[in-house]
Each structure stands twice: as C-alpha cells, then as structure tokens.
Scaffold this motif. Sequence first.
Motif, PDB file in Angstrom:
ATOM      1  N   LEU A   1     -13.988 121.673  19.676  1.00 50.30           N
ATOM      2  CA  LEU A   1     -14.022 121.439  18.236  1.00 50.30           C
ATOM      3  C   LEU A   1     -13.195 120.207  17.899  1.00 50.30           C
ATOM      4  O   LEU A   1     -12.154 119.957  18.525  1.00 50.30           O
ATOM      5  N   ALA A   2     -13.645 119.445  16.921  1.00 50.67           N
ATOM      6  CA  ALA A   2     -12.939 118.231  16.531  1.00 50.67           C
ATOM      7  C   ALA A   2     -12.794 118.180  15.014  1.00 50.67           C
ATOM      8  O   ALA A   2     -13.560 118.803  14.273  1.00 50.67           O
ATOM      9  N   ILE A   3     -11.798 117.393  14.585  1.00 42.79           N
ATOM     10  CA  ILE A   3     -11.489 117.260  13.165  1.00 42.79           C
ATOM     11  C   ILE A   3     -11.690 115.809  12.764  1.00 42.79           C
ATOM     12  O   ILE A   3     -11.131 114.900  13.385  1.00 42.79           O
ATOM     13  N   GLY A   4     -12.470 115.586  11.719  1.00 41.33           N
ATOM     14  CA  GLY A   4     -12.755 114.229  11.269  1.00 41.33           C
ATOM     15  C   GLY A   4     -11.828 113.762  10.162  1.00 41.33           C
ATOM     16  O   GLY A   4     -11.389 114.555   9.323  1.00 41.33           O
ATOM     17  N   LEU A   5     -11.521 112.479  10.184  1.00 43.68           N
ATOM     18  CA  LEU A   5     -10.795 111.815   9.090  1.00 43.68           C
ATOM     19  C   LEU A   5      -9.512 112.557   8.709  1.00 43.68           C
ATOM     20  O   LEU A   5      -9.222 112.789   7.534  1.00 43.68           O
ATOM     21  N   ASN A   6      -8.716 112.902   9.723  1.00 42.88           N
ATOM     22  CA  ASN A   6      -7.524 113.713   9.489  1.00 42.88           C
ATOM     23  C   ASN A   6      -6.250 112.885   9.330  1.00 42.88           C
ATOM     24  O   ASN A   6      -5.156 113.439   9.334  1.00 42.88           O
ATOM     25  N   TYR A   7      -6.389 111.565   9.234  1.00 40.07           N
ATOM     26  CA  TYR A   7      -5.263 110.684   8.907  1.00 40.07           C
ATOM     27  C   TYR A   7      -5.713 109.842   7.715  1.00 40.07           C
ATOM     28  O   TYR A   7      -6.769 109.197   7.764  1.00 40.07           O
ATOM     29  N   ALA A   8      -4.922 109.818   6.659  1.00 41.79           N
ATOM     30  CA  ALA A   8      -5.343 109.141   5.431  1.00 41.79           C
ATOM     31  C   ALA A   8      -5.633 107.669   5.670  1.00 41.79           C
ATOM     32  O   ALA A   8      -6.607 107.115   5.143  1.00 41.79           O
ATOM     33  N   ASP A   9      -4.807 107.004   6.498  1.00 39.02           N
ATOM     34  CA  ASP A   9      -5.007 105.579   6.718  1.00 39.02           C
ATOM     35  C   ASP A   9      -6.235 105.313   7.589  1.00 39.02           C
ATOM     36  O   ASP A   9      -6.867 104.267   7.480  1.00 39.02           O
ATOM     37  N   HIS A  10      -6.616 106.279   8.454  1.00 41.71           N
ATOM     38  CA  HIS A  10      -7.860 106.133   9.205  1.00 41.71           C
ATOM     39  C   HIS A  10      -9.063 106.310   8.285  1.00 41.71           C
ATOM     40  O   HIS A  10     -10.050 105.572   8.391  1.00 41.71           O
ATOM     41  N   ALA A  11      -8.982 107.282   7.371  1.00 40.74           N
ATOM     42  CA  ALA A  11     -10.075 107.448   6.407  1.00 40.74           C
ATOM     43  C   ALA A  11     -10.275 106.164   5.615  1.00 40.74           C
ATOM     44  O   ALA A  11     -11.405 105.711   5.396  1.00 40.74           O
ATOM     45  N   ALA A  12      -9.166 105.544   5.208  1.00 42.28           N
ATOM     46  CA  ALA A  12      -9.254 104.315   4.416  1.00 42.28           C
ATOM     47  C   ALA A  12      -9.917 103.189   5.196  1.00 42.28           C
ATOM     48  O   ALA A  12     -10.736 102.444   4.652  1.00 42.28           O
TER      49      ALA A  12
END
Length: 280
Positions: free
Chosen positions: A74-85
């Motif tokens: 299982l994996a989690i997407g966009l779990n760092y705000a600066d990566h999402a940005a």
Amino acid sequence: MKLVRFGPAGSEKPGIVDGDGTIRDLSSIVDDLTGDALSPAGLERLRGVDPASLPAAPSGARLGPCVPMPYNFLAIGLNYADHAAETGSPIPAEPILFNKAPTSISGPNDDIVLLKDSVKTDWEVELAFVIGTECFNVPADKALDHVAGYCLCNDVSERFWQTESTGQWVKGKSAPTYGPVGPWLVTADEIADPQNLAMHLDVNGKRMQTGSTTTMIFGVIELIAYASRFMKLLPGDIVTTGTPPGVGLGMKPPVFLKAGDVVELSMEGLGEQRQKVVAP
C-alpha cells in the motif's frame, strides 16, 4: 534489530545484522521474515538469539527485499505539502491510498528495469513500515502496536501511465523492480520517532531530494488508523508513506530516469539503497 534477507532472487534466506555489521543466517531459527516471525512474540524470540552463534552469510551476498512478497503493498500519495505543491496538486484533506503490485518488490540494490515504452520514470525516497500483526479498524492509540518495523523504499513511478494514461496510479507504480525495499527491516523499538527521520536521494551523484518525515501531512499513526478502516492489513504487508519534494516530475523542465542512470538514497537509521537503471 536489523533484519535482512539475502541470497539469489526467489531463494533469499532470513538474516540478522550483528554488532559488527555482519549478516548472520537466521534460517535455522525461522523460515522467512513473515507471519508469526514478525509478531511481537516472534521478534522477541529473535532478540533472544545470540547472533555470534549463527553462521555468517556469504561475503558479498545479494540483499533481497527485507520482507518477502507481501499480500498488500500500500502507498500514500501526496503526503508532503511541498511535494503536492511541486506537482501542482492541492493538499489532500485525508490520506490518498493506492496500491503498488506486490510483484513490484525488489532488493535495495537491484537494477531498476524500465518499462517497455517508458517515457517518464521517476524516483521517490520514502519511509515504509511493515505490519507485524493483523490490522483492521485499529484506533489511533493502538496503531503502533501493529508495526513490526520500518524500512527505506524507493517508490519508482512511471508518470505517464500514472497520471496521463486514464489516471490510474497503480499502472505507473507496479512494474517489476519499481518497489525496492530495504536494506534492513529495522524493528520498531530501534526507531524512537518515525516522524523525525532525515532522508535524501541522488541521481548520478546530484542531490535531488532532501527531506524529513517531520513534514509528513499524515503520520504513521494516522495512516494505520485510516487505512485499517477500509481493509485488513496482514503481517508482512508494506505501507510506504509518501515522498518529500525533488522528484523529476517537479523539475523545470521535468527530468526522468534513463538507462545508465544511478539512483542512491538513504534515510536516517534505515540504511542506503543504490540502483542502476537499465533498459527493458
């Protein structure tokens, strides 16, 4: 403890790293690092073994994935705000869950074999955790009781198939060798705070990612409580928790992996990986 699996692909043996850094063969004690071996009682049994009483692994033995093929990766997407940005995505209001095929799992230093027709294969240094006991509808205050240990993961991703080709993330995340884990499974008692681990990743010697689990949007506790609402996680299952900024997709212009590239990544307390990228 630092637990490992060593030997040819498909025939790995379980091992433990002794105080001098030597890998000792655990196969006389457990068949593999799965099931009951990852439970609190199983890990306590391994702690009672004197590594010096075990034979050393052959010098230079290949390191396999630190756990065998799981039921769930299982994996989690966009779990760092600066990566999402950097990807142009909004900060998620709740964890984004997706799957990597269990068959994507590979050793920490195995080659990354590009997908046929791959055009946008990317890197992602991540903290992963391994489930030790069955996990379903787990409250937050009991979440860490279900963690056997932590490991380093490179969530290799083919971005075109992930987001541009009908947008099914699993398609871009699931190729064989797109899930290196290890070198070690570090038992949870040796990681004082999984939310305070530094990490980095280099491509061809150039630093691409520098980050820390302190900036995760959803921490390990929240992820276990959330994911276990929707599915049962089993001993040996892997959950990889997202990546900090610095992925190839976020570069201007974007940069993606090609045959001949070398990816090196590490995380505080969890060791290092090194992969060469090869053509299919």
